[in-house]
Design an enzyme around this catalytic site. Sequence first.
Site, PDB file in Angstrom:
ATOM      1  N   THR A   1      -5.594  19.049 -12.882  1.00 59.63           N
ATOM      2  CA  THR A   1      -7.008  19.202 -13.392  1.00 59.63           C
ATOM      3  C   THR A   1      -8.183  19.044 -12.827  1.00 59.63           C
ATOM      4  O   THR A   1      -9.075  20.097 -12.780  1.00 59.63           O
ATOM      5  CB  THR A   1      -7.082  18.803 -15.063  1.00 59.63           C
TER       6      THR A   1
ATOM      7  N   LYS B   1      10.524  15.820 -12.882  1.00 59.85           N
ATOM      8  CA  LYS B   1       9.243  14.980 -13.417  1.00 59.85           C
ATOM      9  C   LYS B   1       9.530  14.805 -15.023  1.00 59.85           C
ATOM     10  O   LYS B   1       9.278  15.870 -15.487  1.00 59.85           O
ATOM     11  CB  LYS B   1       7.961  15.501 -12.942  1.00 59.85           C
TER      12      LYS B   1
END
EC number: 2.8.1.10
Length: 260
Positions: A207, A96
């Site tokens: 998150t 990524k």
Amino acid sequence: MPTFYDKTFTSRLLIGTALYPSPAIMQDAIRASGAEIVTVSLRREAAGGKSGDAFWKLIRELNVTVLPNTAGCRSVREAVTTAKLARELFGTSWIKLEVIADNDTLQPDVVGLVEAATILIKDGFEVFPYCTEDLSVATRLVDAGCKVVMPWAAPIGSAKGIINRDALKLLRDRLPDITLVVDAGLGAPSHAAEALELGYDAVLLNTAVAKAADPVAMARAFRLGCDAGRTAYEAGLMDARDFASPSTPVVGTPFWHAVS
């Protein structure tokens, strides 16, 4: 089912491994999410020592596919070096790719991103680039060889949800054969559902689950949100209208309602 390069999965939710209250809660939340791909930071795990070994053991127990990232990298050279180290450490050509331009917004450096992606693809990597919703940037990444593109919904950790819906829809329309993943800025299961309703193949988040009051329950909620969004997309959403349209047919209206 979503396909990432040559691998096909069933879950449309990718999830991160940072910020959880405890390792046990992280494991439980990932299981509850149904995610088959998890992102891990080389910077965190390369710190070495017993803590890194313990974390890696927890990840292996989950039986998931690991997607290393270059989080925190702010130059092409740094991102490329980190990617190569990640390939050695995790034994995967997946990466990524993040190249950050601004410390406050964590906005991607799109010029550096394309350059780094080009270098890594030539070196045999399968790149998952974190980018903005800009079509020209996404097109350059595809031209460089990326088969997956990961535009943000909003800045990382902002929980604002999709800010530029039209731009994300345009990406989906113009890149029908590319695996598209909304990455960053999602704060609620409804945000994930919206991304899937647009026809995106998956979402990636961290998150919103890790910092929830109950991460395990929130992970489950995001799983359901993804399922609902994809089902709605496949069912065929009706187009929005500017004016009202009656849902009750006029045919068969009782005679006393008829207008003389």
